[in-house]
Design a protein around this motif. Structure first.
Motif, mmCIF file in Angstrom:
data_model
loop_
_atom_site.group_PDB
_atom_site.id
_atom_site.type_symbol
_atom_site.label_atom_id
_atom_site.label_comp_id
_atom_site.label_asym_id
_atom_site.label_seq_id
_atom_site.Cartn_x
_atom_site.Cartn_y
_atom_site.Cartn_z
ATOM 1 N N GLY A 37 0.805 -1.219 0.000
ATOM 2 C CA GLY A 37 0.000 0.000 0.000
ATOM 3 C C GLY A 37 0.836 1.265 0.000
ATOM 4 N N TYR A 38 2.073 1.160 0.484
ATOM 5 C CA TYR A 38 2.999 2.285 0.528
ATOM 6 C C TYR A 38 4.414 1.726 0.636
ATOM 7 C CZ TYR A 38 2.734 1.245 5.531
ATOM 8 O OH TYR A 38 2.768 0.604 6.747
ATOM 9 N N PRO A 39 5.450 2.518 0.341
ATOM 10 C CA PRO A 39 6.826 1.996 0.399
ATOM 11 C C PRO A 39 7.222 1.572 1.808
ATOM 12 C CG PRO A 39 6.743 4.032 -0.869
ATOM 13 C CD PRO A 39 5.407 3.883 -0.218
ATOM 14 N N ALA A 40 7.926 0.454 1.902
ATOM 15 C CA ALA A 40 8.388 -0.036 3.205
ATOM 16 C C ALA A 40 9.649 0.678 3.671
ATOM 17 C CB ALA A 40 8.641 -1.540 3.130
ATOM 18 N N ILE B 192 -11.968 13.281 6.870
ATOM 19 C CA ILE B 192 -12.229 12.023 6.178
ATOM 20 C C ILE B 192 -11.119 11.860 5.155
ATOM 21 C CG2 ILE B 192 -13.786 10.779 4.623
ATOM 22 C CD1 ILE B 192 -16.110 12.283 5.954
ATOM 23 N N ALA B 193 -10.490 10.690 5.140
ATOM 24 C CA ALA B 193 -9.345 10.439 4.267
ATOM 25 C C ALA B 193 -9.526 9.108 3.555
ATOM 26 C CB ALA B 193 -8.049 10.419 5.091
ATOM 27 N N PRO B 194 -8.928 8.958 2.362
ATOM 28 C CA PRO B 194 -8.985 7.657 1.689
ATOM 29 C C PRO B 194 -8.151 6.620 2.440
ATOM 30 C CG PRO B 194 -8.158 9.398 0.213
ATOM 31 C CD PRO B 194 -8.147 9.940 1.605
ATOM 32 N N HIS B 195 -8.364 5.348 2.116
ATOM 33 C CA HIS B 195 -7.429 4.327 2.582
ATOM 34 C C HIS B 195 -6.948 3.446 1.434
ATOM 35 C CE1 HIS B 195 -11.426 2.208 3.694
ATOM 36 N NE2 HIS B 195 -10.993 1.620 2.584
ATOM 37 N N ILE B 196 -7.157 3.907 0.206
ATOM 38 C CA ILE B 196 -6.649 3.209 -0.963
ATOM 39 C C ILE B 196 -5.128 3.308 -0.981
ATOM 40 C CG2 ILE B 196 -6.712 5.215 -2.524
ATOM 41 C CD1 ILE B 196 -7.915 3.280 -4.654
ATOM 42 N N ASP B 197 -4.464 2.446 -1.756
ATOM 43 C CA ASP B 197 -3.007 2.500 -1.857
ATOM 44 C C ASP B 197 -2.541 3.912 -2.198
ATOM 45 O OD1 ASP B 197 -3.189 -0.192 -1.495
ATOM 46 O OD2 ASP B 197 -2.501 -0.760 -3.505
ATOM 47 N N MET B 198 -1.377 4.300 -1.668
ATOM 48 C CA MET B 198 -0.866 5.659 -1.868
ATOM 49 C C MET B 198 -0.786 6.045 -3.343
ATOM 50 S SD MET B 198 2.140 6.641 0.776
ATOM 51 C CE MET B 198 1.832 6.780 2.534
ATOM 52 N N ASP B 199 -0.255 5.156 -4.177
ATOM 53 C CA ASP B 199 -0.097 5.484 -5.594
ATOM 54 C C ASP B 199 -1.435 5.759 -6.255
ATOM 55 O OD1 ASP B 199 2.639 5.256 -5.500
ATOM 56 O OD2 ASP B 199 2.703 3.202 -6.270
ATOM 57 N N ARG B 200 -2.465 5.090 -5.804
ATOM 58 C CA ARG B 200 -3.774 5.232 -6.441
ATOM 59 C C ARG B 200 -4.547 6.443 -5.922
ATOM 60 N NH1 ARG B 200 -5.447 -1.247 -6.342
ATOM 61 N NH2 ARG B 200 -3.902 -1.888 -7.895
ATOM 62 N N GLY B 201 -4.266 6.843 -4.699
ATOM 63 C CA GLY B 201 -4.959 8.005 -4.133
ATOM 64 C C GLY B 201 -4.061 9.227 -4.029
ATOM 65 N N TRP B 202 -3.022 9.278 -4.833
ATOM 66 C CA TRP B 202 -1.929 10.260 -4.742
ATOM 67 C C TRP B 202 -2.430 11.687 -4.535
ATOM 68 C CZ3 TRP B 202 3.467 9.315 -5.371
ATOM 69 C CH2 TRP B 202 4.255 10.458 -5.505
ATOM 70 N N GLU B 203 -3.257 12.182 -5.461
ATOM 71 C CA GLU B 203 -3.664 13.593 -5.407
ATOM 72 C C GLU B 203 -4.534 13.881 -4.189
ATOM 73 O OE1 GLU B 203 -5.752 17.111 -8.105
ATOM 74 O OE2 GLU B 203 -5.656 15.055 -8.879
ATOM 75 N N CYS B 204 -5.457 12.975 -3.873
ATOM 76 C CA CYS B 204 -6.357 13.208 -2.742
ATOM 77 C C CYS B 204 -5.582 13.222 -1.427
ATOM 78 C CB CYS B 204 -7.446 12.136 -2.713
ATOM 79 S SG CYS B 204 -8.787 12.501 -1.549
#
Length: 407
Positions: free
Chosen positions: A117-120, A150-162
């Motif tokens: 979901g994000y870099p280790a 309220i924030a997304p919880h999608i993978d970082m790359d996919r929710g980058w702009e939000c």
């Protein structure tokens, strides 16, 4: 195993080396890797509901495909599904008990999304977050850190702009040297007992250990009339809370610069089906009342986050047809209509919108958004950003948004 039963798994179309497959994902996290099955094997697996015998499965296969399949072949397929921990069986239950005991004995919750979901690597992660916030531009800061978001919880790359737009605003709005209590309500995508669950475990991140306020967790549970902390195992493989922590570490200046109160939130689908407000349920009402009490006692030092994606549409999420631009445009327009009551502080209006649709767009963020908005008791919010991730190969999309609720 005469009457095999498939566990509750997510299934969606996939391709492997040019072949159509069905991917099975375990939201409970006991099976960490995706399992890819050929469509004919998945057909057998999908019929394993605990009521069909091996002979029933054999007959159904012959009717469906017109090919002969022996009872030994059916038994071999069932044995392989069991070996992969896909069936509700003694094999799986023994494995689950061992995994659960090992987790409950840990003082800290391990990371499960690092590397996916994000870099280790903390250096890579730090660079990525800086880049996301830089690309978001210079925000107009609020007078202080808002009361809630309220924030997304999608993978970082996919929710980058939000992610970038929301956390850029939050970081710019922090005033003074504060060590707030961050209460994160996160969707539980797997199975859990009860509607809410706390934990006393600290959360590990690439930036270090984030301390959970165990005393407050126990106090909140008592105030809500819960038995213990609830289903602590629901935190084990749930990514929704974890996805916020790297950003919070960044904007507050380190993993030791805030305290955590993590709360998993179970599905409210039964209330959607009955068109009945969740607040009519004694357990839900008691927990929200306890959240209101926490807010009243600690308003100056508490920051709430609802970790919540919105619609899940297209083939991956059960639609027989792939998503196209027209449908996606309609979905995003409905999202904004759905969020209007949230901006107005109306939790029941938000729930009512989803219930009227029969949750046909699979809004996974319903439980945390409803609970937090209800606890905020009419406080109004502002939409910072709305976005989506679209997969053209699968013809599917996930939508999400960032909102803030000023103090």
């Amino acid at each position: 195993m005469e009457y095999p039963k498939l566990r509750r798994l997510e299934a969606y179309p996939a391709r492997q080396q040019g072949r159509d497959m069905v991917a099975l994902r375990d939201p409970q996290g006991y099976t960490r890797n995706l399992v890819l099955l050929p469509p004919n094997v998945y057909f057998i697996a999908s019929l394993c509901d605990g009521t069909r015998s091996l002979r029933d499965l054999q007959a159904a296969y012959v009717r469906r495909f017109g090919d002969l399949v022996t009872s030994d072949q059916i038994s071999s397929i069932i044995a392989e599904l069991d070996r992969k921990m896909l069936l509700e069986s003694e094999t799986f239950l023994a494995y689950k008990r061992r995994m659960d005991q090992e987790y409950l004995a840990l003082p800290n919750r391990p990371m499960i999304s690092a590397g996916s979901g994000y870099p280790a690597d903390p250096r890579v992660l730090l660079h990525q977050i800086r880049q996301m916030l830089l690309e978001a531009g210079e925000p107009q800061p609020l007078p202080d850190l808002p009361l809630a978001a309220i924030a997304p919880h999608i993978d970082m790359d996919r929710g980058w702009e939000c992610y970038g737009r929301l956390y850029s605003l939050l970081g710019a709005s922090i005033q003074g040297d504060r060590r707030p209590l961050v209460v994160i309500l996160g969707t539980c995508h797997g199975e859990m007992e009860g509607y809410f669950a706390l934990t006393a475990k600290n959360y590990l991140t690439p930036f270090g250990l984030v301390e959970t306020d165990a005393g407050l967790a126990e106090g909140l549970a008592r105030a809500a009339g819960m038995e213990g902390l609830g289903d602590e195992l629901s935190h084990r493989s749930e990514h929704s809370i974890e996805m916020q922590l790297p950003f919070l570490c960044f904007i507050f200046g380190g993993a030791d610069r805030f305290r955590l109160l993590p709360i998993t939130c179970n599905s409210l689908h039964a209330f959607v089906s009955d068109r009945r407000s969740p607040s009519e349920d004694r357990e839900v009402a008691a927990f929200i009342s306890a959240l209101k009490g926490l807010l009243s006692a600690m308003e100056e030092e508490v920051f709430f986050v609802a970790s919540a994606d919105l619609a899940h549409v297209g083939r991956r999420f059960g639609s027989p047809l792939p998503l196209d631009a027209v449908i996606l445009s309609s979905v995003t327009a409905k999202d904004k209509e759905m969020l209007r009551p949230v901006e107005e502080g109306d939790a029941e209006g938000f729930f009512g919108y989803i219930a009227a649709e029969g949750d046909s767009r699979h809004v996974c963020g319903l439980p945390p958004i409803y609970a937090m908005t209800k606890a905020l008791d009419g406080r109004r919010g502002n939409l910072v950003h709305h976005g989506y991730w679209f997969d053209p190969q699968e013809g599917s999309a996930v939508t999400f948004a960032g909102l803030v609720f000023p103090r």
